[in-house]
Design an enzyme around this catalytic site. Structure first.
Site, short mmCIF file in Angstrom:
data_model
loop_
_atom_site.label_atom_id
_atom_site.label_comp_id
_atom_site.label_asym_id
_atom_site.label_seq_id
_atom_site.Cartn_x
_atom_site.Cartn_y
_atom_site.Cartn_z
N LEU A 36 0.86 -1.19 0.00
CA LEU A 36 0.00 0.00 0.00
C LEU A 36 0.89 1.23 0.00
O LEU A 36 2.10 1.15 0.26
CB LEU A 36 -0.91 -0.01 1.22
CG LEU A 36 -1.93 -1.15 1.28
CD1 LEU A 36 -2.64 -1.17 2.63
CD2 LEU A 36 -2.94 -1.04 0.14
N SER A 37 0.30 2.39 -0.27
CA SER A 37 1.12 3.59 -0.32
C SER A 37 1.83 3.85 1.00
O SER A 37 2.96 4.34 1.01
CB SER A 37 0.27 4.80 -0.73
OG SER A 37 -0.75 5.04 0.23
N GLU A 38 1.18 3.52 2.12
CA GLU A 38 1.82 3.72 3.43
C GLU A 38 1.40 2.61 4.39
O GLU A 38 0.26 2.15 4.37
CB GLU A 38 1.41 5.06 4.06
CG GLU A 38 1.67 6.28 3.20
CD GLU A 38 3.12 6.73 3.19
OE1 GLU A 38 3.92 6.19 3.99
OE2 GLU A 38 3.43 7.61 2.37
N THR A 39 2.35 2.22 5.24
CA THR A 39 2.06 1.37 6.39
C THR A 39 2.53 2.11 7.63
O THR A 39 3.67 2.59 7.69
CB THR A 39 2.77 0.02 6.28
OG1 THR A 39 2.30 -0.68 5.13
CG2 THR A 39 2.51 -0.84 7.51
#
Length: 393
Positions: A67-70
């Site tokens: 995902l774009s951010e974790t």
């Protein structure tokens, strides 16, 4: 499978589930941020840790989520991820770190909203409506408001004009965005390059050259326009950041730390509604808390493009520029022109005035909703960082 086999399988699953719970494997959630509707807004993974973890391990988890951010959340001081049965969690201070599939980043709005939503949604609640996060960008706060709305307090990051012969030329930026150079205005930069275009249709339709975008010396590129008087938002945007592994981010809270001061100065507003026109789309409400010289009133809730909650048929008329910005406009600019006409007819003057009107101090309050779409356990223990031992004791 016979009855005995089904019973044995059910028993083994219960034993396995019990073992997972006993082992305290990290909880892992997927949360859609800046939306009330599942499968819209911006998805982020949230990993709830009991203790410190190695940076390489966190990056591997982020790569695996893709995902774009974790976000990785760890309690500090007396904080706990979970309250005791029947009791609220103790303490409200956490360490928060954000990873893309490629790198650790300094600030991420939607993953912070997702992390706050994950903590506020724990089974036994929270001791307080305020969470404090220690991050690479300093302390950030999240406050739980009515009806699931969460308010984030972020540092404002107003754009500064590009110096002559420093940074990309307008022609280079236009080529990267695949737009005619005459329809863009390169306002300036913070961590991101801010580019204004005449209307939201151009924002929605832009198809950039991601290879050229990745070569620009910024985290990402923001493309934005005023929304116009027939929309429930004050402005729209999109955000491209291939340099940090994100071709296009669905809804970007941190980019609005730059967008809010800019549009606040142009529109003369402290409270604004914004929409990000990605494929998943999402929206938020913004409130400036700083030295802007603006008129104030926006009222209402964020719009409804991604389940945000505006009343049907609500509109948001463009406001006059702020007094500080107005003084820098050409004298022939009609005082009562809509800001869309002003952007189209005197874009350079407006952007210069907006940048001049924004101070380097100030905060941005970002308000939005979030929805949990998945929760489970990460069945890998995080290795702890090795302590540094001095040779001289």
């Amino acid at each position: 499978m016979g009855l005995l086999g089904r019973v044995a399988g059910s028993a083994s699953r219960r034993i396995f589930s019990s073992a997972v719970a006993e082992a305290k494997y990290p909880t892992l959630l997927h949360v859609d941020a800046f939306t009330k509707a599942a499968f819209s807004g911006n998805p982020a993974a949230v990993c709830l840790l009991d203790d410190k973890a190695e940076e390489k391990w966190m990056l591997n988890v982020a790569r695996n989520q893709n995902l774009s951010e974790t976000a990785f959340v760890r309690p500090t001081c007396s904080a706990q991820l979970e309250g005791d049965a029947g009791a609220p969690a103790k303490g409200e201070t956490f360490e928060l770190r954000w990873f893309t599939p490629s790198v650790e980043v300094d600030l991420c709005g939607h993953a912070t909203l997702a992390a706050a939503h994950a903590l506020f949604s724990r089974p036994h609640g929270r001791e307080s409506d305020v969470l404090r996060f220690a991050t690479r960008s300093g302390e950030l706060q999240a406050v739980q408001r009515a009806e699931g709305l969460i308010e984030l307090d972020f540092p404002a990051s107003p754009p500064t004009p590009l110096r002559q012969s420093v940074g990309p030329s307008p022609e280079e930026v236009a080529a990267a965005l695949r737009l005619p150079v005459e329809v863009i205005e390169v306002v300036g930069a913070s961590d991101d390059l801010l580019v204004v275009v005449p209307d939201a249709a151009i924002v929605r339709a832009v198809t950039p050259d991601l290879g050229l975008i990745s070569r620009l010396p910024y985290r990402g590129v923001i493309v934005t326009a005023a929304a116009g008087s027939q929309h429930p938002y004050h402005f729209s945007s999109r955000f491209f950041a291939p340099a940090v592994g994100i071709a296009e981010d669905s809804v970007t809270g941190s980019a609005h730390c730059t967008l809010a001061p800019y549009w606040g100065a142009v529109l003369g507003k402290r409270i604004m509604r914004a929409v990000q026109l990605s494929e998943r789309s999402g929206d938020m409400e913004l409130e400036l808390d700083g030295p802007l010289d603006t008129d104030d009133t926006a009222g209402g809730q964020p719009g409804d493009a991604a389940g945000g909650g505006a009343a049907a048929g609500s509109t948001c008329a463009a406001e006059p520029v702020s007094p500080a910005a107005k003084s820098a406009l050409p004298s022939e600019a009609p005082a009562q022109d809509s800001s869309m006409s002003r952007v189209q007819n005197s874009l350079a003057a407006v952007t210069a005035a907006a940048v001049a009107a924004v101070g380097s101090r100030g905060r941005v309050r970002i308000r939005g909703h979030a929805v949990t779409t998945m929760e489970g356990r990460l069945l890998v223990f995080p290795p702890r960082p090795q302590p540094v031992v001095s040779r001289f004791c």
